[in-house]
Design an enzyme around this catalytic site. Structure first.
Site, PDB file in Angstrom:
ATOM      1  N   ASP A 171      15.487  67.080  83.342  1.00 28.83           N
ATOM      2  CA  ASP A 171      14.635  68.279  83.536  1.00 28.83           C
ATOM      3  C   ASP A 171      14.431  69.245  82.538  1.00 28.83           C
ATOM      4  O   ASP A 171      13.730  70.093  82.726  1.00 28.83           O
ATOM      5  CB  ASP A 171      15.277  68.997  84.953  1.00 28.83           C
ATOM      6  CG  ASP A 171      15.111  68.201  86.229  1.00 28.83           C
ATOM      7  OD1 ASP A 171      14.066  67.485  86.317  1.00 28.83           O
ATOM      8  OD2 ASP A 171      15.899  68.037  86.961  1.00 28.83           O
ATOM      9  N   HIS A 205      25.270  67.145  84.814  1.00 31.53           N
ATOM     10  CA  HIS A 205      24.757  66.056  85.542  1.00 31.53           C
ATOM     11  C   HIS A 205      26.107  65.733  86.245  1.00 31.53           C
ATOM     12  O   HIS A 205      27.299  65.597  85.819  1.00 31.53           O
ATOM     13  CB  HIS A 205      24.108  65.145  84.775  1.00 31.53           C
ATOM     14  CG  HIS A 205      23.209  64.238  85.796  1.00 31.53           C
ATOM     15  ND1 HIS A 205      23.883  63.130  86.530  1.00 31.53           N
ATOM     16  CD2 HIS A 205      21.934  64.194  86.233  1.00 31.53           C
ATOM     17  CE1 HIS A 205      22.801  62.564  87.307  1.00 31.53           C
ATOM     18  NE2 HIS A 205      21.716  63.319  86.809  1.00 31.53           N
TER      19      HIS A 205
HETATM   20  N1  CMC Z   1      25.615  75.923  83.266  1.00 34.27           N
HETATM   21  C1  CMC Z   1      26.716  76.334  83.503  1.00 34.27           C
HETATM   22  N2  CMC Z   1      27.857  75.827  83.557  1.00 34.27           N
HETATM   23  C2  CMC Z   1      27.743  74.786  84.450  1.00 34.27           C
HETATM   24  C3  CMC Z   1      26.455  74.174  84.580  1.00 34.27           C
HETATM   25  C4  CMC Z   1      25.186  74.679  84.096  1.00 34.27           C
HETATM   26  N3  CMC Z   1      24.270  74.136  84.092  1.00 34.27           N
HETATM   27  N4  CMC Z   1      26.572  72.902  85.438  1.00 34.27           N
HETATM   28  C5  CMC Z   1      27.941  72.925  85.790  1.00 34.27           C
HETATM   29  N5  CMC Z   1      28.575  73.826  85.195  1.00 34.27           N
HETATM   30  C6  CMC Z   1      30.051  74.152  85.250  1.00 34.27           C
HETATM   31  C7  CMC Z   1      30.566  74.550  86.722  1.00 34.27           C
HETATM   32  O1  CMC Z   1      30.545  75.944  86.860  1.00 34.27           O
HETATM   33  C8  CMC Z   1      31.843  73.872  86.788  1.00 34.27           C
HETATM   34  O2  CMC Z   1      32.751  74.941  86.050  1.00 34.27           O
HETATM   35  P1  CMC Z   1      34.170  75.028  86.542  1.00 34.27           P
HETATM   36  O3  CMC Z   1      35.041  73.461  86.476  1.00 34.27           O
HETATM   37  O4  CMC Z   1      35.114  75.806  85.550  1.00 34.27           O
HETATM   38  O5  CMC Z   1      34.206  75.405  87.925  1.00 34.27           O
HETATM   39  C9  CMC Z   1      31.801  72.676  85.965  1.00 34.27           C
HETATM   40  O6  CMC Z   1      30.644  73.044  84.903  1.00 34.27           O
HETATM   41  C10 CMC Z   1      31.380  71.293  86.747  1.00 34.27           C
HETATM   42  O7  CMC Z   1      30.226  71.679  87.505  1.00 34.27           O
HETATM   43  P2  CMC Z   1      30.076  71.189  89.031  1.00 34.27           P
HETATM   44  O8  CMC Z   1      28.787  72.236  89.641  1.00 34.27           O
HETATM   45  O9  CMC Z   1      31.316  71.185  89.929  1.00 34.27           O
HETATM   46  O10 CMC Z   1      29.283  69.794  88.951  1.00 34.27           O
HETATM   47  P3  CMC Z   1      28.628  69.157  89.707  1.00 34.27           P
HETATM   48  O11 CMC Z   1      28.585  67.529  89.338  1.00 34.27           O
HETATM   49  O12 CMC Z   1      28.904  69.456  91.249  1.00 34.27           O
HETATM   50  O13 CMC Z   1      26.997  69.600  89.515  1.00 34.27           O
HETATM   51  C11 CMC Z   1      25.038  69.809  88.813  1.00 34.27           C
HETATM   52  C12 CMC Z   1      26.170  68.743  88.764  1.00 34.27           C
HETATM   53  C13 CMC Z   1      23.719  69.277  88.135  1.00 34.27           C
HETATM   54  C14 CMC Z   1      24.486  70.302  90.076  1.00 34.27           C
HETATM   55  C15 CMC Z   1      25.323  70.953  87.925  1.00 34.27           C
HETATM   56  O14 CMC Z   1      25.650  70.789  86.573  1.00 34.27           O
HETATM   57  C16 CMC Z   1      24.182  72.009  87.573  1.00 34.27           C
HETATM   58  O15 CMC Z   1      23.986  73.144  88.514  1.00 34.27           O
HETATM   59  N6  CMC Z   1      23.047  72.101  86.801  1.00 34.27           N
HETATM   60  C17 CMC Z   1      21.871  72.895  86.589  1.00 34.27           C
HETATM   61  C18 CMC Z   1      21.145  72.583  87.669  1.00 34.27           C
HETATM   62  C19 CMC Z   1      20.277  71.238  87.165  1.00 34.27           C
HETATM   63  O16 CMC Z   1      19.868  71.255  86.119  1.00 34.27           O
HETATM   64  N7  CMC Z   1      20.059  70.234  87.843  1.00 34.27           N
HETATM   65  C20 CMC Z   1      19.232  68.970  87.653  1.00 34.27           C
HETATM   66  C21 CMC Z   1      20.305  67.914  87.465  1.00 34.27           C
HETATM   67  S1  CMC Z   1      19.349  66.457  86.805  1.00 34.27           S
HETATM   68  C22 CMC Z   1      18.312  65.902  87.984  1.00 34.27           C
HETATM   69  C23 CMC Z   1      18.317  65.259  89.163  1.00 34.27           C
HETATM   70  O17 CMC Z   1      18.739  63.907  89.004  1.00 34.27           O
HETATM   71  O18 CMC Z   1      18.570  65.744  90.329  1.00 34.27           O
END
Ligand code: CMC
Length: 447
Positions: A383, A326
């Site tokens: 989710d 998140h």
């Molecule tokens: N599985 C594997 N690796 C992950 C995941 C995951 N679900 N989420 C983040 N990471 C890794 C990502 O690869 C990155 O690694 P590095 O620093 O080595 O590049 C690190 O963790 C930080 O991730 P980010 O994508 O830069 O973080 P963000 O804050 O931009 O994204 C997120 C947050 C929710 C989009 C992401 O965690 C994700 O894609 N999760 C899966 C989709 C999901 O479950 N979304 C629902 C969110 S909750 C409902 C809502 O309110 O929307």
């Protein structure tokens, strides 16, 4: 139409909470600039850079708005480190346990918990606006049978602006705006249930205003025209809880979309429709559908959870553990905690054994003890378990994000209304241009 409460006092209260005496010093070359520091009611701190470009010629760059506050809001507070979420000051745990979705909607939109008379009046007003215009049914006939429910929902909500053109006026009186809001709350549940009925090729069910909001929604969704329906109170209670947990989440992707679209004086229906589109993506609300699809894939692949955890950690593999991670929660998502428990309770009350629940639990266990997930602070989010409950209640996977949208509706409305009442300027970020410098045009025959 009754204006429930005026939000002016709340806004005045929020404004008084800022302490502007401190400043931050910014050194650029030989010059030192003093930037005001703001503090919120929960002691969150911000450096006010509104005048930065004017004073220094610099902008700030923050891709994905990871560290940018876009507004001052009195609606929802969350602390991602401590796993705290509160609507208008009330902890999510108390609301999910003791309140109803309609009461929470009132709280979010009007700022305070309603009295009995206020909630009765609110329900009465909404009940008078649950019917959708018969001409809207023609849209359903136009959608291909396989079209995604979120695409339909976004289009149908936007089309309400054509049926209610008075909503186009950006200077509606508070009473007129209340009516626009009431219509949207009333019609949204009908639209969502009709999308489901149409996906089955079944006739739609008209609302029955003797029911409360959530029961009416479940009646229109699962009811049949020919028989008296018994809506199981377990379903009603589960649905109330899920909708409450999704009702607002401060400045997330879809809410920011709603506020930014509304900031151009765009009407409420079109602004919410834009929010629905933003929610659709699998990184945001669409994750609830993706989680179940992922769990099923793992199950069909033999259920080897370790293999999928390895894939999620592999930088060269685009696979991510859906329902994990998140932007703001870095310890735990309080909504996920409540949902996980609700999931166990509901499945046992309904006597359902879902094999994907076992995979989900195994996956959570493996991921939470893995260094990659611990270091990156990736925990199950709202989710991760919600889809398993929706499935147990009888919803098909493609409807999950639409249910998220139904829950998020009061939050979007409250945020849109607050943005208007605070008279926020049009949203318009800046950029750092990285394209070509000036080039002379070359006619086609010379290229
Ligand atoms: N599985 C594997 N690796 C992950 C995941 C995951 N679900 N989420 C983040 N990471 C890794 C990502 O690869 C990155 O690694 P590095 O620093 O080595 O590049 C690190 O963790 C930080 O991730 P980010 O994508 O830069 O973080 P963000 O804050 O931009 O994204 C997120 C947050 C929710 C989009 C992401 O965690 C994700 O894609 N999760 C899966 C989709 C999901 O479950 N979304 C629902 C969110 S909750 C409902 C809502 O309110 O929307």
């Amino acid at each position: 139409m009754v204006l429930y409460i005026c939000e002016e006092d709340l806004i005045k209260f929020a404004k008084n909470q800022f302490h502007m005496s401190e400043t931050a010093e910014l050194k650029l070359g030989k010059s030192i600039y003093h930037l005001p520091i703001l503090k919120g009611t929960e002691n969150e701190k911000a450096i006010d850079i509104e005048k930065l470009r004017e004073q220094t010629g610099f902008i700030t760059l923050d891709s994905g708005f990871k560290n940018t506050g876009a507004t001052k809001s009195a609606i929802t507070f969350l602390d991602g480190e401590k796993g705290i979420l509160k609507y208008r000051g009330y902890p999510i745990e108390q609301l999910a346990d003791q309140s109803t979705f309609l009461e929470v909607a009132y709280l979010l939109i009007y700022g305070n918990l309603p009295t009995k008379a206020q909630i009765d009046e609110f329900h009465h007003q909404i009940s008078r606006h649950t019917l959708v215009h018969e001409d809207m049914k023609k849209f359903f006939d136009g959608f291909p049978s396989k079209s995604h429910p979120m695409g339909q929902l976004s289009s149908l909500v936007c089309s309400l602006s054509s049926f209610y053109p008075e909503s186009l006026n950006p200077h509606q009186t508070p009473e007129e705006l209340d009516l626009t809001i009431i219509k949207l709350l009333g019609k949204m549940a009908t639209i969502v249930s009709w999308i489901y009925k149409k996906s089955l090729g079944h006739p739609v069910i008209y609302p029955q205003n003797k029911y409360d909001y959530v029961t009416n929604f479940l009646y229109m969704t699962f009811g049949q025209r020919t028989e008296e329906v018994h809506i199981d109170p377990v379903l009603v209670s589960a649905m109330n809880k899920l909708l409450i947990l999704h009702a607002d989440h401060e400045q997330n992707c879809s809410t920011s979309t709603v506020r930014i679209v509304g900031s151009s004086d765009c009407n409420l229906y079109a602004s919410i429709s834009a929010g629905i589109s933003a929610l659709w993506g699998p990184l945001h609300g669409g994750a609830n559908q993706s989680v179940i699809e992922m769990l099923e894939k793992i199950r069909n692949d033999g259920g080897d959870v370790d293999k999928w955890v390895l894939k999620a950690k592999d930088k060269n593999d685009p696979f991510r553990l859906m329902g994990f991670g998140h932007r703001v929660y870095k310890n735990f998502d309080p909504r996920a905690k409540i949902i996980k428990k609700a999931c166990d309770d509901i499945l046992s009350k309904l006597g359902i054994k879902d094999p994907v629940l076992e995979i989900a639990k195994k996956l959570e266990e493996v991921a939470l003890s893995d260094a990659y997930f611990i270091e990156k602070k990736l925990y199950p989010n709202v989710d991760f378990y919600s889809g398993i409950i929706y499935r147990a209640l009888g919803f098909p996977t493609e409807m999950f994000t639409v249910l998220f949208a139904l829950g998020r509706l009061p939050g979007w409305i409250a945020q849109w209304k607050e943005m208007r009442e605070q008279e926020e300027p049009i949203g318009r970020p800046r950029q750092i241009y990285i394209g070509e410098n000036t080039r002379d045009y070359i006619p086609m025959h010379k290229r």
